[in-house]
Write a protein that holds these residues in place. Structure first.
Motif, PDB file in Angstrom:
ATOM      1  N   ASN A 109       6.804  14.233 -14.630  1.00 21.79           N
ATOM      2  CA  ASN A 109       5.878  13.152 -14.917  1.00 21.79           C
ATOM      3  C   ASN A 109       5.644  12.398 -13.612  1.00 21.79           C
ATOM      4  O   ASN A 109       6.591  12.105 -12.886  1.00 21.79           O
ATOM      5  CB  ASN A 109       6.461  12.200 -15.970  1.00 21.79           C
ATOM      6  N   VAL A 110       4.399  12.115 -13.318  1.00 21.85           N
ATOM      7  CA  VAL A 110       4.051  11.480 -12.046  1.00 21.85           C
ATOM      8  C   VAL A 110       3.359  10.150 -12.303  1.00 21.85           C
ATOM      9  O   VAL A 110       2.359  10.088 -13.024  1.00 21.85           O
ATOM     10  CB  VAL A 110       3.132  12.384 -11.203  1.00 21.85           C
ATOM     11  N   VAL A 111       3.899   9.099 -11.719  1.00 15.33           N
ATOM     12  CA  VAL A 111       3.277   7.778 -11.746  1.00 15.33           C
ATOM     13  C   VAL A 111       2.630   7.535 -10.387  1.00 15.33           C
ATOM     14  O   VAL A 111       3.317   7.501  -9.370  1.00 15.33           O
ATOM     15  CB  VAL A 111       4.304   6.667 -12.040  1.00 15.33           C
ATOM     16  N   LEU A 112       1.314   7.398 -10.374  1.00 17.54           N
ATOM     17  CA  LEU A 112       0.597   7.069  -9.142  1.00 17.54           C
ATOM     18  C   LEU A 112       0.266   5.586  -9.166  1.00 17.54           C
ATOM     19  O   LEU A 112      -0.441   5.115 -10.061  1.00 17.54           O
ATOM     20  CB  LEU A 112      -0.683   7.896  -9.021  1.00 17.54           C
ATOM     21  N   ASP A 113       0.770   4.846  -8.198  1.00 19.74           N
ATOM     22  CA  ASP A 113       0.500   3.412  -8.104  1.00 19.74           C
ATOM     23  C   ASP A 113      -0.841   3.179  -7.424  1.00 19.74           C
ATOM     24  O   ASP A 113      -1.072   3.651  -6.305  1.00 19.74           O
ATOM     25  CB  ASP A 113       1.597   2.711  -7.297  1.00 19.74           C
ATOM     26  N   ILE A 114      -1.714   2.442  -8.085  1.00 21.26           N
ATOM     27  CA  ILE A 114      -3.005   2.052  -7.520  1.00 21.26           C
ATOM     28  C   ILE A 114      -3.051   0.530  -7.440  1.00 21.26           C
ATOM     29  O   ILE A 114      -2.698  -0.166  -8.400  1.00 21.26           O
ATOM     30  CB  ILE A 114      -4.162   2.609  -8.367  1.00 21.26           C
ATOM     31  N   SER A 115      -3.481   0.025  -6.299  1.00 20.36           N
ATOM     32  CA  SER A 115      -3.472  -1.413  -6.044  1.00 20.36           C
ATOM     33  C   SER A 115      -4.811  -2.046  -6.365  1.00 20.36           C
ATOM     34  O   SER A 115      -5.869  -1.435  -6.167  1.00 20.36           O
ATOM     35  CB  SER A 115      -3.122  -1.692  -4.579  1.00 20.36           C
ATOM     36  N   GLY A 116      -4.756  -3.309  -6.814  1.00 21.89           N
ATOM     37  CA  GLY A 116      -5.958  -4.069  -7.091  1.00 21.89           C
ATOM     38  C   GLY A 116      -6.548  -4.696  -5.836  1.00 21.89           C
ATOM     39  O   GLY A 116      -6.017  -4.566  -4.730  1.00 21.89           O
ATOM     40  N   PRO A 117      -7.657  -5.426  -5.983  1.00 24.73           N
ATOM     41  CA  PRO A 117      -8.429  -5.886  -4.832  1.00 24.73           C
ATOM     42  C   PRO A 117      -7.701  -6.849  -3.901  1.00 24.73           C
ATOM     43  O   PRO A 117      -7.861  -6.754  -2.676  1.00 24.73           O
ATOM     44  CB  PRO A 117      -9.656  -6.552  -5.469  1.00 24.73           C
ATOM     45  N   PHE A 118      -6.915  -7.761  -4.438  1.00 23.42           N
ATOM     46  CA  PHE A 118      -6.261  -8.726  -3.556  1.00 23.42           C
ATOM     47  C   PHE A 118      -5.113  -8.090  -2.777  1.00 23.42           C
ATOM     48  O   PHE A 118      -4.838  -8.480  -1.644  1.00 23.42           O
ATOM     49  CB  PHE A 118      -5.785  -9.938  -4.350  1.00 23.42           C
ATOM     50  N   THR A 119      -4.469  -7.106  -3.359  1.00 22.51           N
ATOM     51  CA  THR A 119      -3.439  -6.369  -2.630  1.00 22.51           C
ATOM     52  C   THR A 119      -4.069  -5.580  -1.491  1.00 22.51           C
ATOM     53  O   THR A 119      -3.510  -5.510  -0.388  1.00 22.51           O
ATOM     54  CB  THR A 119      -2.677  -5.439  -3.588  1.00 22.51           C
ATOM     55  N   ILE A 120      -5.237  -5.004  -1.734  1.00 20.50           N
ATOM     56  CA  ILE A 120      -5.952  -4.295  -0.671  1.00 20.50           C
ATOM     57  C   ILE A 120      -6.415  -5.277   0.397  1.00 20.50           C
ATOM     58  O   ILE A 120      -6.238  -5.047   1.598  1.00 20.50           O
ATOM     59  CB  ILE A 120      -7.146  -3.522  -1.258  1.00 20.50           C
ATOM     60  N   LEU A 121      -7.006  -6.392  -0.029  1.00 18.06           N
ATOM     61  CA  LEU A 121      -7.471  -7.406   0.916  1.00 18.06           C
ATOM     62  C   LEU A 121      -6.336  -7.940   1.775  1.00 18.06           C
ATOM     63  O   LEU A 121      -6.529  -8.270   2.945  1.00 18.06           O
ATOM     64  CB  LEU A 121      -8.137  -8.557   0.169  1.00 18.06           C
ATOM     65  N   ASN A 122      -5.149  -8.021   1.207  1.00 19.70           N
ATOM     66  CA  ASN A 122      -3.996  -8.560   1.922  1.00 19.70           C
ATOM     67  C   ASN A 122      -3.658  -7.754   3.174  1.00 19.70           C
ATOM     68  O   ASN A 122      -3.012  -8.262   4.090  1.00 19.70           O
ATOM     69  CB  ASN A 122      -2.784  -8.595   0.981  1.00 19.70           C
ATOM     70  N   VAL A 123      -4.097  -6.505   3.214  1.00 22.30           N
ATOM     71  CA  VAL A 123      -3.875  -5.643   4.379  1.00 22.30           C
ATOM     72  C   VAL A 123      -5.020  -5.771   5.382  1.00 22.30           C
ATOM     73  O   VAL A 123      -4.829  -5.533   6.575  1.00 22.30           O
ATOM     74  CB  VAL A 123      -3.713  -4.174   3.934  1.00 22.30           C
ATOM     75  N   LEU A 124      -6.192  -6.163   4.898  1.00 24.96           N
ATOM     76  CA  LEU A 124      -7.397  -6.135   5.720  1.00 24.96           C
ATOM     77  C   LEU A 124      -7.804  -7.487   6.300  1.00 24.96           C
ATOM     78  O   LEU A 124      -8.460  -7.552   7.341  1.00 24.96           O
ATOM     79  CB  LEU A 124      -8.567  -5.594   4.893  1.00 24.96           C
ATOM     80  N   MET A 125      -7.443  -8.568   5.626  1.00 23.16           N
ATOM     81  CA  MET A 125      -7.929  -9.896   6.007  1.00 23.16           C
ATOM     82  C   MET A 125      -6.889 -10.954   5.673  1.00 23.16           C
ATOM     83  O   MET A 125      -6.191 -10.848   4.651  1.00 23.16           O
ATOM     84  CB  MET A 125      -9.241 -10.201   5.263  1.00 23.16           C
ATOM     85  N   ASP A 126      -6.790 -11.965   6.510  1.00 17.32           N
ATOM     86  CA  ASP A 126      -5.893 -13.084   6.255  1.00 17.32           C
ATOM     87  C   ASP A 126      -6.268 -13.736   4.918  1.00 17.32           C
ATOM     88  O   ASP A 126      -7.442 -13.989   4.635  1.00 17.32           O
ATOM     89  CB  ASP A 126      -6.018 -14.103   7.387  1.00 17.32           C
ATOM     90  N   ALA A 127      -5.271 -14.007   4.086  1.00 12.69           N
ATOM     91  CA  ALA A 127      -5.512 -14.541   2.745  1.00 12.69           C
ATOM     92  C   ALA A 127      -6.272 -15.868   2.777  1.00 12.69           C
ATOM     93  O   ALA A 127      -7.081 -16.153   1.888  1.00 12.69           O
ATOM     94  CB  ALA A 127      -4.195 -14.705   2.005  1.00 12.69           C
ATOM     95  N   ARG A 128      -6.040 -16.677   3.798  1.00 12.23           N
ATOM     96  CA  ARG A 128      -6.751 -17.952   3.897  1.00 12.23           C
ATOM     97  C   ARG A 128      -8.241 -17.730   4.048  1.00 12.23           C
ATOM     98  O   ARG A 128      -9.047 -18.481   3.482  1.00 12.23           O
ATOM     99  CB  ARG A 128      -6.201 -18.766   5.069  1.00 12.23           C
ATOM    100  N   GLN A 129      -8.614 -16.696   4.778  1.00 14.56           N
ATOM    101  CA  GLN A 129     -10.029 -16.382   4.936  1.00 14.56           C
ATOM    102  C   GLN A 129     -10.624 -15.825   3.648  1.00 14.56           C
ATOM    103  O   GLN A 129     -11.773 -16.118   3.304  1.00 14.56           O
ATOM    104  CB  GLN A 129     -10.227 -15.394   6.080  1.00 14.56           C
TER     105      GLN A 129
END
Length: 274
Positions: A109-129
């Motif tokens: 059985n395989v569980v693939l974790d998929i992240s939502g938008p704010f988790t993705i944004l957290n890697v791309l842009m400062d949260a304050r912005q």
């Protein structure tokens, strides 16, 4: 997240190479399954996969810290919208899908974790912005969320094509405690609910989407879903219960699927979007 040094040492693997190849991912996922005494293999080993595939710069980590953002690459919504589409035929995201397919072929059985938008944004842009742009350029940020929804739906389509049977969806950086009630209600209405309606159609009869309880209770609190009790045989772990109703429910979310100590008795709750 990340991989403990004890596991890579036991498998004679090294960082960051162990994160990059489907063969090593398979070994690590199976070893984690055995060491934790669970009945599924979980991939990936971090929450940076989607952002990296869109162009994010990632520090793959070491024995003490897992993959994380190395530096932010975006400052404006326009820059977020200009990011590349995910290419599922190359890079770590492709290797992850190949590992999932191999594990399924081995009967796991395989569980693939998929992240939502704010988790993705957290890697791309400062949260304050991120929050500043949400206040000052809501229309542009809605375009960003729509773009992310499109990418994530494509990811789910690929995951199903690669035989993934359980998809875990969570947005750890987008909880109520971070967004606040007003933004959370907005995101449910304009992202989470429509995204999950589409995801449900893609996964129906082929995979089950296991929602983070934070997501289900946000949906419940905004009147977008209701629970449906599905019968199971006696008492069993939540994971076993979820697996037993895969033919009956595309969406679940009563508990985090990784909470292996949680037990249900006689029934498990499915999510019915309204």
């Amino acid at each position: 997240m990340g991989i403990s040094g004890a596991i890579t040492e036991k498998l004679n693997l090294t960082y960051p190479d162990a994160y990059l190849h489907w063969e090593t991912m398979v070994k690590i996922a199976q070893e984690i399954k055995e060491s934790e005494g669970v009945n599924f293999c979980e991939l990936p080993f971090c929450h940076t996969l989607e952002a990296e595939a869109m162009g994010g710069i990632i520090n793959l980590g070491n024995a003490t810290a897992g993959p994380r953002a190395k530096e932010y690459i975006c400052e404006t919504p326009e820059e977020l919208l200009a990011l590349q589409e995910i290419d599922f035929e190359k890079g770590r995201i492709h290797e992850t899908l190949k590992a999932c397919q191999y594990l399924r072929g081995q009967g796991e059985n395989v569980v693939l974790d998929i992240s939502g938008p704010f988790t993705i944004l957290n890697v791309l842009m400062d949260a304050r912005q991120v929050f500043r742009h949400m206040r000052k350029q809501p229309e542009k940020m809605q375009q960003v969320f729509d773009r992310f929804a499109k990418e994530l739906l494509r990811f789910i389509e690929k995951a199903v094509a690669y035989d993934v049977d359980l998809i875990s969806y969570a947005d750890s950086s987008g909880g109520l405690n971070i967004l606040g009630p007003k933004n959370m209600e907005y995101m449910v209405e304009h992202f989470t609910y429509p995204f999950l309606k589409q995801a449900e159609k893609i996964a129906a009869k082929r995979a089950q989407i296991c929602l983070c309880p934070k997501t289900t209770y946000a949906l419940l609190g905004t009147g977008k879903m209701e629970w449906e009790d599905l019968p199971v045989d006696g008492s069993m772990s939540y994971v076993d219960a979820v697996l037993s109703v895969r033919e009956q429910a595309t969406l679940t979310g009563q508990m985090c699927i990784k909470n292996t100590s949680y037990t249900v008795h006689g029934s498990v709750k499915a999510v019915r979007l309204l």
